[in-house]
Enzyme design. Structure first.
Site, PDB file in Angstrom:
ATOM      1  N   ASN A 164      41.895  44.953  29.051  1.00  0.00           N
ATOM      2  CA  ASN A 164      41.954  44.376  30.397  1.00  0.00           C
ATOM      3  C   ASN A 164      42.588  42.986  30.441  1.00  0.00           C
ATOM      4  O   ASN A 164      43.113  42.569  31.466  1.00  0.00           O
ATOM      5  CB  ASN A 164      40.553  44.320  31.022  1.00  0.00           C
ATOM      6  N   CYS A 175      32.450  32.982  31.467  1.00  0.00           N
ATOM      7  CA  CYS A 175      31.597  31.819  31.698  1.00  0.00           C
ATOM      8  C   CYS A 175      30.172  32.200  31.337  1.00  0.00           C
ATOM      9  O   CYS A 175      29.614  33.116  31.923  1.00  0.00           O
ATOM     10  CB  CYS A 175      31.688  31.449  33.167  1.00  0.00           C
ATOM     11  N   ALA A 204      37.148  53.765  39.726  1.00  0.00           N
ATOM     12  CA  ALA A 204      38.098  53.974  40.825  1.00  0.00           C
ATOM     13  C   ALA A 204      38.797  52.695  41.276  1.00  0.00           C
ATOM     14  O   ALA A 204      39.942  52.723  41.706  1.00  0.00           O
ATOM     15  CB  ALA A 204      37.371  54.596  42.020  1.00  0.00           C
TER      16      ALA A 204
HETATM   17  N1  PLP Z   1      35.878  48.370  31.284  1.00  0.00           N
HETATM   18  C1  PLP Z   1      36.968  47.646  31.528  1.00  0.00           C
HETATM   19  C2  PLP Z   1      38.070  47.623  30.521  1.00  0.00           C
HETATM   20  C3  PLP Z   1      37.083  46.904  32.696  1.00  0.00           C
HETATM   21  O1  PLP Z   1      38.182  46.175  32.916  1.00  0.00           O
HETATM   22  C4  PLP Z   1      36.021  46.946  33.639  1.00  0.00           C
HETATM   23  C5  PLP Z   1      36.074  46.152  34.879  1.00  0.00           C
HETATM   24  O2  PLP Z   1      36.287  44.978  34.886  1.00  0.00           O
HETATM   25  C6  PLP Z   1      34.879  47.727  33.350  1.00  0.00           C
HETATM   26  C7  PLP Z   1      34.858  48.425  32.166  1.00  0.00           C
HETATM   27  C8  PLP Z   1      33.729  47.820  34.296  1.00  0.00           C
HETATM   28  O3  PLP Z   1      34.069  48.654  35.373  1.00  0.00           O
HETATM   29  P1  PLP Z   1      33.176  48.803  36.681  1.00  0.00           P
HETATM   30  O4  PLP Z   1      33.525  47.656  37.559  1.00  0.00           O
HETATM   31  O5  PLP Z   1      33.575  50.123  37.259  1.00  0.00           O
HETATM   32  O6  PLP Z   1      31.745  48.791  36.269  1.00  0.00           O
END
Ligand code: PLP
Length: 387
Positions: free
Chosen positions: A155, A328, A204
């Site tokens: 991410n 943070c 989603a």
């Molecule tokens: N995994 C990754 C790589 C993410 O970027 C995120 C969201 O920031 C999540 C999991 C968590 O997703 P959700 O907001 O659907 O709980």
């Protein structure tokens, strides 16, 4: 009392530029349309009457779309509240079922994997941001392992992990592979069987659908991790009344993303090339992940010696929403664990900024960002620490 009138701060963001799609993507108009229609009636998808059957139709249509998105049979898709739930469901299930076997996670996972269970062993990544396959093999050889959890796309950096090579190693050592596919869905093709994925988490809201809905997609190993017990929804794999409108919106967003994926990739690659080549004209900018395969929408950069919080505030004042790579905790801002895992020194990691684009990003948005960049960079240049 809750103010139901749209708050100016929450409604139209006039003259604002949104470049934080990896945090959440703006919802697509077609998604709002199908969700509005689904919300107009009372749809408990488990009810046998006409209204329940209409709700069931929305859910099953969406299931077909997610099955196509992942190349899995529709029966293997379990809808839930999002990726935090999918990740927790899988890791907690394995920790409980196999208490004497280790669970491996990579050093760059999302907190919803890192914090899901205690006592995981960590797979390091190489300085280029991909999982260290030699280290993974050593960990697998050293201790009996039930589950390995690695993300498909990071991410923060947008780096794509070599999932097939990982799954080959994992399966060779008798373990199963869970993949957090949140940042990959709609950005790269996902063929879960061909990639050797046993459990795949999706959400989603990163692809233009609503927040609070996602799926845990089961590969063909025959195990169904379950966290919530109660009613028999989702074939008893996930109790709780189905979020019919949310699931319908998820299906619509995934369908649009799938249809547009090639155009999305070529359009955003061109925008990012322009963005990064212009950014590189500013001295001391470091762009991460350039030597690894990356999704087209993400740029992570840093300016050594500057604080990402200060930079973010400066961009916010210009009406531009971007993100930093930091988390943070207890009031103390720490540099990103992802950059730390890539061996990045604190001095550069602390000045990280993430720009992430998506379905509604236009060339003008990038030009506006670059104008703000030049202004902010000129103002702060003297504070940048050259190597
Ligand atoms: N995994 C990754 C790589 C993410 O970027 C995120 C969201 O920031 C999540 C999991 C968590 O997703 P959700 O907001 O659907 O709980």
């Amino acid at each position: 009392m809750f103010d139901s009138k749209p708050h100016s701060q929450y409604s139209q963001h006039m003259n604002k530029i949104y470049l934080d799609y990896n945090a959440t993507a703006p919802i697509r108009p077609e998604v709002i349309e199908i969700m509005t229609s689904a919300m107009k009636s009372a749809h408990n998808a488990s009810s046998v009457h006409y209204a329940g059957r209409a709700g069931r139709r929305y859910v099953e249509d969406a299931r077909e779309v997610i099955a196509k998105l992942t190349n899995l049979p529709a029966a293997q898709i379990i809808f839930n509240s999002g990726a935090t739930e999918g990740n927790n469901t899988t890791l907690r299930y394995f920790a409980k079922q196999y208490p004497n076997e280790q669970i491996l996670i990579s050093a760059i996972e999302h907190p919803s994997v890192i914090e899901a269970i205690p006592n995981t062993a960590i797979i390091p990544v190489t300085p280029s941001g991909t999982i260290d396959l030699n280290a993974l093999e050593t960990l697998l050889k050293d201790n009996k392992t039930s589950l390995v959890s690695t993300m498909l796309v990071n991410n923060e950096t947008g780096i794509i992990q070599p999932i097939k090579a990982i799954s080959d190693l994992v399966h060779k050592h008798g373990a199963l592979l869970h993949v957090d596919g949140v940042q990959a869905a709609g950005r790269v093709a996902i063929d879960a069987p061909a990639m050797g994925i046993d459990f795949l988490t999706l959400s989603a809201h990163k692809l233009g659908g609503p927040q609070g809905v996602g799926a845990l997609c089961l590969g063909l190993c025959g195990i169904t991790p379950t966290l919530l017990h109660g009613g028999g929804q989702e074939k008893s794999a996930r109790a709780g009344t189905e979020n019919v409108a949310g699931i319908a919106g998820f299906g619509k967003a995934a369908d649009l993303a799938m249809t547009e994926i090639e155009h999305y990739q070529s359009r955003l690659t061109a925008l990012r090339e322009h963005l990064e080549s212009t950014l590189k004209q500013s001295k001391h900018v470091k762009i991460y992940g350039q030597s690894a395969p990356r999704v087209a929408n993400t740029t992570l950069l840093s300016l050594p010696g500057l604080s990402s919080e200060t930079l973010l505030m400066n961009f916010d004042l210009e009406g531009i929403a971007i993100s930093n790579g930091s988390a943070c905790s207890s009031g103390k801002v720490e540099p990103s664990h992802v950059l730390k895992a890539m061996n990045e020194p604190k001095i550069t990691a602390s000045g990280a900024l993430r720009i992430s684009m998506g379905w509604d990003t236009k060339p003008e948005d990038i030009e506006t960002f670059l104008t703000a960049w030049n202004k902010i960079y000129t103002r702060m240049e003297s504070k940048i620490l050259a190597d």
